[in-house]
Scaffold this motif. Structure first.
Motif, short mmCIF file in Angstrom:
data_model
loop_
_atom_site.label_atom_id
_atom_site.label_comp_id
_atom_site.label_asym_id
_atom_site.label_seq_id
_atom_site.Cartn_x
_atom_site.Cartn_y
_atom_site.Cartn_z
N ASP A 267 51.88 32.33 103.96
CA ASP A 267 51.36 33.20 102.91
C ASP A 267 51.56 34.66 103.34
O ASP A 267 50.69 35.25 103.97
CB ASP A 267 49.89 32.90 102.66
CG ASP A 267 49.30 33.71 101.50
OD1 ASP A 267 50.00 34.59 100.98
OD2 ASP A 267 48.14 33.46 101.13
N THR A 268 52.71 35.22 103.01
CA THR A 268 53.02 36.57 103.48
C THR A 268 52.11 37.62 102.85
O THR A 268 51.90 38.68 103.43
CB THR A 268 54.49 36.91 103.19
OG1 THR A 268 54.75 36.72 101.79
CG2 THR A 268 55.43 36.04 104.01
N LEU A 293 60.66 39.97 109.32
CA LEU A 293 61.05 38.85 110.17
C LEU A 293 60.50 37.54 109.61
O LEU A 293 61.20 36.52 109.57
CB LEU A 293 60.53 39.07 111.59
CG LEU A 293 61.22 40.14 112.43
CD1 LEU A 293 60.48 40.36 113.75
CD2 LEU A 293 62.67 39.76 112.72
N VAL A 294 59.24 37.55 109.18
CA VAL A 294 58.64 36.35 108.61
C VAL A 294 59.35 35.96 107.32
O VAL A 294 59.68 34.79 107.09
CB VAL A 294 57.13 36.55 108.36
CG1 VAL A 294 56.52 35.31 107.72
CG2 VAL A 294 56.41 36.87 109.67
N GLU A 295 59.61 36.94 106.46
CA GLU A 295 60.27 36.67 105.19
C GLU A 295 61.69 36.16 105.39
O GLU A 295 62.20 35.40 104.54
CB GLU A 295 60.26 37.93 104.34
CG GLU A 295 58.86 38.33 103.88
CD GLU A 295 58.79 39.74 103.30
OE1 GLU A 295 59.81 40.48 103.45
OE2 GLU A 295 57.75 40.11 102.73
N ALA A 296 62.31 36.52 106.51
CA ALA A 296 63.66 36.06 106.79
C ALA A 296 63.68 34.72 107.52
O ALA A 296 64.74 34.25 107.93
CB ALA A 296 64.40 37.11 107.62
N GLY A 300 59.29 33.01 114.79
CA GLY A 300 59.19 33.07 116.24
C GLY A 300 59.41 34.47 116.77
O GLY A 300 58.68 34.94 117.66
N GLN A 301 60.39 35.18 116.21
CA GLN A 301 60.65 36.56 116.64
C GLN A 301 59.48 37.47 116.26
O GLN A 301 59.13 38.40 117.00
CB GLN A 301 61.94 37.07 115.99
CG GLN A 301 63.21 36.42 116.54
CD GLN A 301 63.61 35.19 115.74
OE1 GLN A 301 62.76 34.40 115.30
NE2 GLN A 301 64.91 35.01 115.55
N PHE A 302 58.89 37.21 115.09
CA PHE A 302 57.72 38.00 114.67
C PHE A 302 56.57 37.82 115.66
O PHE A 302 55.95 38.79 116.10
CB PHE A 302 57.29 37.56 113.27
CG PHE A 302 55.86 37.87 112.95
CD1 PHE A 302 55.44 39.18 112.73
CD2 PHE A 302 54.91 36.85 112.87
CE1 PHE A 302 54.11 39.46 112.44
CE2 PHE A 302 53.58 37.12 112.58
CZ PHE A 302 53.18 38.43 112.36
#
Length: 357
Positions: A267-268, A293-296, A300-302
């Motif tokens: 849930d962004t 990052l999350v949307e893409a 994990g990177q986020f």
């Protein structure tokens, strides 16, 4: 006439487990704010009825209020007996209380006593109980030896606490009692936080049950856990405890956090609302980058970016400032996110294979 026994709070509260039931006859709103742990709510006046009687008392007369109140109380006691108490044997032994141990609890206790049950009444009611919770926090905390699990966010401290509890160790899980993980993203997805009074009641109930001869494992927390705070006497006792550093590789930490915070990552909109609180520290540009990052699909990177930029520096400063024994901490290694790893670490700590406690 058989009368209920009036028991001083100092006598009743240490022996709560001896009672068949603990009955709180206050309104639903009073009960929701705080109550004796394990109590059931059987209001003799519900929220609306209590307001109605109170209005009569102030605007008309105490006599008119008492007439209406007595009728409502009698009706409600009868309903509770019919729906909840009829199946209890003669040996049933309830403890009853209201706000001050007066009319509401007295009415319920008198009727139950007349039936033939042994009904005890808390002298001073909830107010006496609340006073006991406040006064007992320092002595209950001071008699215990705390082993404090230290380690940055995502190192698995909470999972290790759970594994320690499963292994038979004494555990004080502050985050569980507070229904919050203690960070900006720590809100529980399925439970609201208790009131401050309720949080303290949960702490009191946990502390009184611990064996002082055995250590109590607890996670290093800041004083505030979400919107509630740890009482000063308990916080001081924890900070004076022996520290144990939980060492976990970054990738394992990321894996653990991805599992624990799935509800935010899905849930962004909610995630953006929480991250907005960090904008004064990191700037809107950084927050936007994290969200992108999350949307893409790069959660994990986020997570790693947040750990390195926000959580880890904050945690190190907090530990150095608040836990004097942190520099001398022993360590336990968590090499992967598997439950077997945490179980083995817990067995090592609780079983005495580590030189701790």
């Amino acid at each position: 006439m058989k009368l209920p026994r009036v028991v001083p709070s100092a006598e009743a509260l240490p022996d709560l487990d001896q009672y068949s039931a603990i009955i709180d006859v206050r309104s639903q709103a009073e009960f929701a704010e705080d109550h004796i742990p394990g109590a059931i709510n059987c209001p003799v006046l519900d929220n609306d009825e209590r307001a109605r009687v109170g209005t009569l008392y102030k605007q008309v007369s105490p006599f008119e209020a008492k007439k209406v109140g007595a009728a409502l109380v009698a009706h409600n006691i009868a309903r509770h007996i019919e729906t909840q108490f009829l199946g209890h044997p003669k040996q049933w032994h309830p403890l009853i209380y209201c706000w001050r141990g007066g009319n509401r609890s007295g009415a319920m206790a008198l009727v139950l006593s007349q039936i033939g049950w042994k009904a005890d009444l808390v002298e001073g009611g909830y107010k006496a109980y609340r006073r006991e919770v406040i006064e007992a926090m320092a002595p209950l905390s001071g008699r215990l030896r705390f082993i404090v699990l230290c380690g940055p966010t995502g190192s698995g401290k909470t999972r290790l606490l759970g594994a320690l509890a499963d292994a038979g160790a004494q555990v004080l899980d502050l985050e569980e009692l507070a229904a919050h993980r203690g960070s900006v993203l720590g809100a529980h997805p399925h439970a609201s936080q208790p009131s401050q009074k309720m949080f303290e009641s949960r702490l009191w109930d946990a502390l009184r049950r611990f064996d002082p001869a055995r250590p109590v494992f607890v996670e290093a927390e800041s004083k505030r856990v979400g919107r509630v705070h740890v009482p000063d006497p308990l916080m001081e006792a924890i900070r004076a405890g022996q520290c144990l550093r939980v060492e976990t590789p970054m990738q394992v930490r990321v894996t653990l956090l991805l599992e624990e915070y799935q509800h935010f990552l899905a849930d962004t909109t909610q995630l953006a609302e929480q991250l907005a609180y960090l904008a004064p520290l990191h700037g809107n540009k950084t927050i936007a980058q994290w969200l992108s990052l999350v949307e893409a699909g790069q959660a994990g990177q986020f997570v790693e970016a947040m750990l390195r930029s926000h959580y880890d520096p904050t945690y190190t400063r907090s530990m150095t400032r608040n836990f004097p024994a942190y520099g001398d901490a022993l360590s336990v290694s968590i090499t992967d996110a598997g439950q077997e790893t945490f179980a083995a670490a817990a067995q090592g700590l609780h079983g005495g294979r580590q030189d701790i406690g």
